[in-house]
Scaffold this motif. Structure first.
Motif, short mmCIF file in Angstrom:
data_model
loop_
_atom_site.label_atom_id
_atom_site.label_comp_id
_atom_site.label_asym_id
_atom_site.label_seq_id
_atom_site.Cartn_x
_atom_site.Cartn_y
_atom_site.Cartn_z
N UNK A 107 -18.83 -7.89 17.62
CA UNK A 107 -18.06 -6.64 17.58
C UNK A 107 -16.90 -6.66 16.63
N UNK A 108 -16.56 -7.82 16.07
CA UNK A 108 -15.44 -7.89 15.13
C UNK A 108 -15.86 -7.32 13.79
N UNK A 109 -14.86 -6.87 13.04
CA UNK A 109 -15.12 -6.34 11.71
C UNK A 109 -14.17 -6.99 10.70
N UNK A 110 -14.56 -6.94 9.44
CA UNK A 110 -13.76 -7.59 8.39
C UNK A 110 -13.46 -6.61 7.25
N UNK A 111 -12.36 -6.86 6.63
CA UNK A 111 -11.92 -6.05 5.50
C UNK A 111 -11.17 -6.96 4.54
N UNK A 112 -11.29 -6.68 3.25
CA UNK A 112 -10.59 -7.45 2.24
C UNK A 112 -9.38 -6.67 1.72
N UNK A 113 -8.25 -7.36 1.64
CA UNK A 113 -7.09 -6.80 0.94
C UNK A 113 -7.08 -7.48 -0.43
N UNK A 114 -7.29 -6.69 -1.47
CA UNK A 114 -7.51 -7.24 -2.81
C UNK A 114 -6.39 -6.87 -3.77
N UNK A 115 -6.20 -7.75 -4.74
CA UNK A 115 -5.35 -7.43 -5.90
C UNK A 115 -6.24 -6.68 -6.90
N UNK A 155 -0.32 -2.70 -13.99
CA UNK A 155 -0.34 -1.79 -12.83
C UNK A 155 -1.14 -2.38 -11.68
N UNK A 156 -0.76 -3.58 -11.29
CA UNK A 156 -1.46 -4.27 -10.20
C UNK A 156 -1.10 -3.65 -8.86
N UNK A 157 -2.15 -3.42 -8.02
CA UNK A 157 -1.95 -2.83 -6.70
C UNK A 157 -2.70 -3.65 -5.65
N UNK A 158 -2.24 -3.59 -4.39
CA UNK A 158 -2.96 -4.18 -3.27
C UNK A 158 -3.76 -3.07 -2.59
N UNK A 159 -5.10 -3.16 -2.64
CA UNK A 159 -5.99 -2.12 -2.13
C UNK A 159 -7.02 -2.73 -1.18
N UNK A 160 -7.63 -1.87 -0.35
CA UNK A 160 -8.55 -2.34 0.70
C UNK A 160 -10.01 -2.12 0.29
N UNK A 161 -10.84 -3.03 0.78
CA UNK A 161 -12.28 -2.93 0.53
C UNK A 161 -13.00 -3.32 1.83
N UNK A 162 -13.60 -2.35 2.50
CA UNK A 162 -14.30 -2.61 3.75
C UNK A 162 -15.79 -2.85 3.53
N UNK A 163 -16.32 -3.87 4.18
CA UNK A 163 -17.74 -4.20 4.03
C UNK A 163 -18.16 -5.09 5.20
N UNK A 164 -19.35 -5.60 5.17
CA UNK A 164 -19.84 -6.44 6.26
C UNK A 164 -19.30 -7.86 6.15
N UNK A 165 -19.41 -8.61 7.26
CA UNK A 165 -18.98 -10.00 7.28
C UNK A 165 -19.74 -10.83 6.25
N UNK A 166 -21.03 -10.58 6.14
CA UNK A 166 -21.86 -11.33 5.20
C UNK A 166 -21.41 -11.08 3.77
N UNK A 199 -6.63 3.06 -1.02
CA UNK A 199 -5.19 2.87 -0.86
C UNK A 199 -4.86 2.63 0.61
N UNK A 200 -5.58 3.30 1.54
CA UNK A 200 -5.31 3.21 2.97
C UNK A 200 -6.34 2.34 3.67
N UNK A 201 -5.85 1.49 4.58
CA UNK A 201 -6.77 0.66 5.36
C UNK A 201 -7.66 1.53 6.24
N UNK A 202 -7.11 2.64 6.71
CA UNK A 202 -7.86 3.55 7.60
C UNK A 202 -9.16 4.02 6.93
N UNK A 203 -9.09 4.29 5.61
CA UNK A 203 -10.28 4.78 4.91
C UNK A 203 -11.37 3.72 4.86
N UNK A 204 -10.96 2.44 4.68
CA UNK A 204 -11.94 1.36 4.53
C UNK A 204 -12.50 0.89 5.86
N UNK A 205 -11.83 1.24 6.97
CA UNK A 205 -12.33 0.79 8.29
C UNK A 205 -13.76 1.27 8.51
N UNK A 206 -14.09 2.50 8.10
CA UNK A 206 -15.41 3.08 8.36
C UNK A 206 -16.54 2.30 7.65
#
Length: 630
Positions: A564-572, A508-519, A549-556
Motif C-alpha cells: 500500500x505504500x507509494x513512492x515519489x521522486x523529488x528531483x533537481x 534556473x534549477x528547480x526542485x520538482x516532483x515526479x510520481x511513478x511506481x516503486x519499480x 511543481x506541487x507534490x499533490x499533482x504527482x501523488x496521483x
C-alpha cells in the motif's frame, strides 16, 4: 695557539727590540701576514682572534667603518669593502647599460648571474630613473641599476630615487656604491658632495617608515677617506665609530663554539703594535655581517632543509640566536661569506618550498573538503586555511569560517563550538574527476551509487517533508537521499552547458516532483530518467519526462506497492528557458526562426506561472530524494 712572527723583530719580556731590516720591508711582510690571517680565519672560528700584539704599517688605520645617525632613525654607514659581500634588502649597481665587464657592475653581475645582462641591454631607462630587476643569485631582494651619466644633477636625482624606491618597496636597508667615481672617473669630491647631500635631503624631507639603514660601500681607500672627511664635516656631532671587535662577540648560539685562535705579532715599536691591534679588529669587522631571517623565511623548510641549514651554520661557524624570542625568526652572524651562503640558501629554497606547498594544498583542496553545518541546516564549505588546519589536526587555536567566526574544534566528535553554540563538522573525500556535493555522505572508493536513509530529526529530512506536505496531505514514512556519481556528474555538465547558453548562473534549477511506481523509482535512482517511457501517463505537452511543481499533482501518478505504500521522486531539474508545450513535440522548438539550432530547454503547461515542466534530455534532471508515503 697560532703564532705569527715577523722575521725582522722579536719580543723579549714585554718590550720590542729591532733586529734589522727596513721599515718598508716590515710593512710589506705585514700586509701579506694580515691577508694570511683572514684566509686562515674564514670559516674556522666562531669568535675573533685573541690579539696579543701586532705589527704593520699605520697608513690604513683610518679605513674604519663609520656610522651617522640621520633624522627619523635612519643610520648612514660608510663602509670600506666589497659591495658583493653586502646582505642588504637592496643593492645598487652603477652601469651604463652597455658594458658589463668592469667595476662594480662586473662584480655584482658575477654574483647575481650574467643572465641579467639581457634585461639591462634591452632596458630603456630615462636619465635619473632607477631600473629594478630580481636579484638572481645575489643575496638581496632587488638590484637597483642606475646610470649617473657623469652628471652630478642626475646622480643626486638617482640617490633620491633609490631611497624613495626602498621606502615604496618597504625595504629596510640598501647598499650604494660611489656612482660614477669608478670607471666613469667623475671627480671624487664632486661625487662625494653630491651623494652625501642627496642622502641628507632625502632622509630629512619626510619621515621614512621602512628604510633604516643606508650603506655607502667603497672599495678604494682614497675614495673612502674622501667620503669620511666630508661626512665628518657634514655631520660633526653625529658620527659614531663602528664598535671594535677586540672584545669577544656575545651571541646565544645554537652551534658549538669553535676553537679560539691566538695570534702573536712582534713589532718594531709600541705605536705600530697598537695600530696593528686596531687594524686586525677592523679587518675582521669588515668581513663580518649579521642578517635576520623572519619566521616566513623558515616555516616552509622540510626536515631535510633544516638539517642542511644546520650543517651550513656549523661548517661556516656562524652564530645563531632568536630574533625575538617566541616568534620563530633567527639572527645569523659571522663572516659575510657564510652569512651570504645562508641567505642564498633560504632565498632559493623557501620560495620553491612555498610554491610546492601551495600546489600540494591546491591538490588537497580538490580531493578533500571540510564543511560546517550552518544555522539554517545547510553544510557550508570551510575556507582553505581552516581545511588545512583540520587536515593536519592543528586545531589548538580553532578554525575560522567564511564569516570570519572562530570555532573551537573537537575532532573526535566532529563538532565545533563558538559562543555557546555547538554544530557539526563533516569531511568529504572527492573523486579525482568529481567533487561530492555538500549534502552528500562519504562514499567508498569505487562506490558509484549510495542510497542514504535520512534521520527523521535531521534538518534535511524535515525540510523535504515540509515541502511535500505543503500541497499533499499524505503521511511520509521514509525519505532517502540518492547519491549516484555517474548521474550527478552528467547532470552538472548539462547544468554548465545551459548556464553558458542562457548566460544565467545556475540554469534556473528547480526542485520538482515526479510520481511513478516503486519499480520505476528503483530503475531511475540507478539509471536516471528515461524519456523513452513518455506516454505511459499521457503526453499532452510533448514526448519528454514530466515534473510537477506541487507534490499533490504527482501523488496521483505514484502507484501503490503491494503493502500500500507509494513512492515519489523529488528531483533537481534544469528548467532553463521554456515555452508552451503540445502533444506533437519530440523536443523543444527554436527560440528564434533566425537561429533554428538555438532551442528552448523545456516546455510547460502554461508560460505564466507553470505547474508542469517537461524535459527532453535525460541528463537535465537528477533524482535527489526518494519519498515513501501512504
Amino acid at each position: 695557539m697560532d703564532q705569527y712572527q715577523c722575521p725582522l723583530s722579536l719580543k723579549t719580556n714585554g718590550s720590542e727590540q729591532r733586529t734589522g731590516g727596513s721599515e718598508e720591508t716590515a710593512r710589506n711582510v705585514t700586509g701579506n701576514l694580515v691577508r694570511e690571517i683572514i684566509q686562515r680565519y674564514e670559516g674556522r672560528y666562531t669568535t675573533p682572534p685573541n690579539i696579543k700584539e701586532a705589527v704593520f704599517g699605520s697608513d690604513s688605520t683610518d679605513l674604519q667603518e663609520v656610522c651617522v645617525n640621520l633624522r627619523h632613525g635612519v643610520k648612514l654607514h660608510l663602509v670600506f669593502g666589497d659591495i658583493t659581500a653586502e646582505t642588504t634588502d637592496a643593492v645598487v649597481n652603477s652601469t651604463n647599460f652597455r658594458d658589463f665587464h668592469g667595476g662594480v657592475c662586473n662584480a655584482i653581475l658575477s654574483v647575481a648571474g650574467r643572465h641579467l645582462e639581457t634585461s639591462l641591454t634591452q632596458a630603456n631607462v630615462n636619465p635619473g630613473a632607477v631600473f629594478i630587476t630580481p636579484p638572481g643569485s645575489f643575496p638581496c631582494k632587488s638590484i637597483f641599476h642606475v646610470h649617473g651619466r657623469r652628471k652630478t644633477r642626475i646622480i643626486e636625482q638617482l640617490v633620491y630615487g633609490i631611497i624613495q624606491q626602498c621606502e615604496s618597496l618597504q625595504y629596510k636597508s640598501v647598499a650604494i656604491p660611489a656612482i660614477c667615481a669608478g670607471a666613469a672617473r667623475l671627480d671624487s669630491q664632486a661625487v662625494t658632495d653630491t651623494i652625501l647631500l642627496a642622502i641628507k635631503n632625502a632622509t630629512s624631507s619626510a619621515p621614512l617608515r621602512h628604510l633604516s639603514s643606508i650603506r655607502l660601500v667603497l672599495i678604494e681607500a682614497s675614495l673612502f677617506l674622501t667620503f669620511k672627511r666630508q661626512l665628518v664635516q657634514m655631520f660633526p656631532h653625529d658620527v659614531i665609530n663602528a664598535e671594535s671587535f677586540i672584545q669577544p662577540l656575545d651571541f646565544l648560539s645554537t652551534i658549538s663554539p669553535g676553537e679560539q685562535s691566538v695570534f702573536f705579532f712582534l713589532g718594531l715599536c709600541r705605536k705600530e703594535v697598537d695600530d696593528a691591534k686596531t687594524n686586525v679588529s677592523d679587518l675582521y669587522q669588515a668581513h663580518c655581517s649579521t642578517k635576520t631571517f623572519d619566521k616566513k623565511d623558515l616555516k616552509d623548510l622540510t626536515e631535510a632543509d633544516k638539517k642542511a641549514l644546520q650543517e651550513l651554520l656549523k661548517s661556516e661557524a656562524l652564530h645563531v640566536q632568536e630574533d625575538v624570542p617566541g616568534n620563530g625568526g633567527l639572527k645569523v652572524s659571522g663572516l659575510k661569506v657564510g652569512v651570504n651562503k645562508v641567505a642564498q640558501m633560504l632565498h632559493t629554497t623557501t620560495p620553491l618550498r612555498r610554491e610546492m606547498k601551495i600546489k600540494e594544498e591546491e591538490k588537497l583542496y580538490t580531493l578533500v573538503t571540510w564543511f560546517i553545518l550552518g544555522h539554517d541546516g545547510k553544510w557550508e564549505r570551510l575556507p582553505k586555511a581552516a581545511r588545512n588546519d583540520l587536515e593536519k589536526g592543528d586545531v589548538a587555536k580553532g578554525v575560522v569560517d567564511k564569516q570570519a567566526k572562530r570555532w573551537s574544534v573537537d575532532l573526535q566528535r566532529m563538532e565545533a563550538r563558538s559562543s555557546g553554540q555547538t554544530t557539526k563538522l563533516k569531511r568529504l573525500e572527492n573523486r579525482a574527476d568529481f567533487t561530492l556535493p555538500a549534502d552528500w555522505d562519504n562514499m567508498s572508493p569505487g562506490e558509484n551509487l549510495k542510497v542514504v536513509l535520512l534521520q527523521a530529526d535531521s534538518t534535511e529530512y524535515q525540510t523535504t517533508q515540509n515541502s511535500f506536505n505543503q500541497t499533499a496531505t499524505n503521511t511520509v514514512t521514509k525519505i532517502e537521499r540518492v547519491q549516484n556519481v555517474h548521474l550527478r556528474r552528467a547532470y552538472e555538465v548539462q547544468k554548465q552547458r545551459i548556464s553558458e547558453k542562457n548566460h544565467v548562473q545556475g540554469a534556473s534549477e528547480k526542485s520538482l516532483y515526479h510520481g511513478t511506481s516503486q519499480e520505476t523509482c528503483d530503475s531511475i535512482k540507478k539509471n536516471g530518467f528515461n524519456r523513452s517511457f513518455s506516454g505511459k501517463n499521457g503526453a499532452a505537452l510533448g514526448q519528454g519526462t514530466y515534473f510537477a511543481v506541487s507534490a499533490h499533482y504527482s501523488v496521483r501518478y505514484a502507484k501503490p506497492a503491494a503493502d500500500g505504500s507509494r513512492t515519489m521522486l523529488l528531483a533537481r531539474v534544469l528548467t532553463g528557458s521554456y515555452t508552451q508545450g503540445n502533444s506533437s513535440m519530440r523536443f523543444p522548438p527554436p527560440r528564434s526562426s533566425q537561429e533554428p539550432d538555438d532551442r528552448y530547454d523545456t516546455v510547460v503547461d502554461r508560460t505564466n506561472n507553470p505547474n508542469m515542466y517537461v524535459v527532453f534530455n535525460d541528463n537535465q534532471a537528477y533524482p535527489d530524494y526518494l519519498i515513501t508515503f501512504y
